[in-house]
Design a protein around this motif. Structure first.
Motif, short mmCIF file in Angstrom:
data_model
loop_
_atom_site.label_atom_id
_atom_site.label_comp_id
_atom_site.label_asym_id
_atom_site.label_seq_id
_atom_site.Cartn_x
_atom_site.Cartn_y
_atom_site.Cartn_z
N LYS A 37 0.82 -1.21 0.00
CA LYS A 37 0.00 0.00 0.00
C LYS A 37 0.86 1.26 0.00
CE LYS A 37 -4.16 1.98 0.91
NZ LYS A 37 -4.97 2.21 -0.26
N TYR A 38 1.97 1.20 0.71
CA TYR A 38 2.85 2.37 0.85
C TYR A 38 4.29 1.99 0.50
CZ TYR A 38 -1.23 4.13 3.19
OH TYR A 38 -2.51 4.50 3.47
N PRO A 39 4.58 1.78 -0.79
CA PRO A 39 5.94 1.40 -1.19
C PRO A 39 6.95 2.46 -0.76
CG PRO A 39 4.44 1.48 -3.09
CD PRO A 39 3.69 1.97 -1.91
N GLY A 40 8.07 2.00 -0.29
CA GLY A 40 9.12 2.92 0.14
C GLY A 40 9.00 3.32 1.60
N GLU A 41 7.87 3.08 2.22
CA GLU A 41 7.69 3.37 3.64
C GLU A 41 7.94 2.07 4.39
OE1 GLU A 41 7.18 6.32 4.94
OE2 GLU A 41 7.10 7.19 2.95
#
Length: 142
Positions: A37-41
């Motif tokens: 859902k939140y790539p890179g996080e």
């Protein structure tokens, strides 16, 4: 008596360890759903809420967010706190008309898997505060 001086340090170490344990306790399915859902996080702080769901606390572009996931990894909703000035005019008008004597304690912008996008305004009440959910056009949805 010498050991009494070390107790505060032991408590700090224990609390640090327990906070890391809370984060590590999010199931793989939840962590994977968050990453999708939140790539890179990849470094959220995890908490488990009273309903058994997992809350990821994280920042994007300096803004704080909280994303909720079920234990099997299904995304429930994402919230961010906003100020009263950020509310749409239609919501401000309803608050002025219906809740003019109420004190606002918190306002959140919410994107929900089941309800779509809405604004959650919390009013101070004796006992338990009252949450009122609004669409951007001012319609109350709860």
């Amino acid at each position: 008596m010498k050991y009494l001086k070390t107790i505060p340090y032991i408590i700090i170490i224990a609390l640090t360890f327990s906070c890391n344990t809370i984060q590590a306790q999010a199931p793989k399915a939840v962590q994977s759903a968050f990453e999708n859902k939140y790539p890179g996080e990849n470094d959220p702080d995890w908490e488990k809420d009273s309903n058994g769901n997992y809350e990821a606390h994280f920042k994007q572009k300096g803004e704080k967010y909280r994303a909720d996931f079920s234990p099997n990894g299904q995304w429930i909703e994402t919230e961010s706190s906003i100020s009263k000035g950020d509310l749409p005019k239609a919501i401000k008008a309803v608050i002025k008309d219906k809740y003019k004597d109420e004190t606002i304690t918190e306002i959140e912008y919410v994107t929900s898997a089941s309800k779509g996008t809405f604004y959650d305004v919390e009013f101070k009440r004796k006992g338990k505060n009252k949450d009122v959910e609004f669409r951007a056009n001012g319609n109350i949805i709860n």
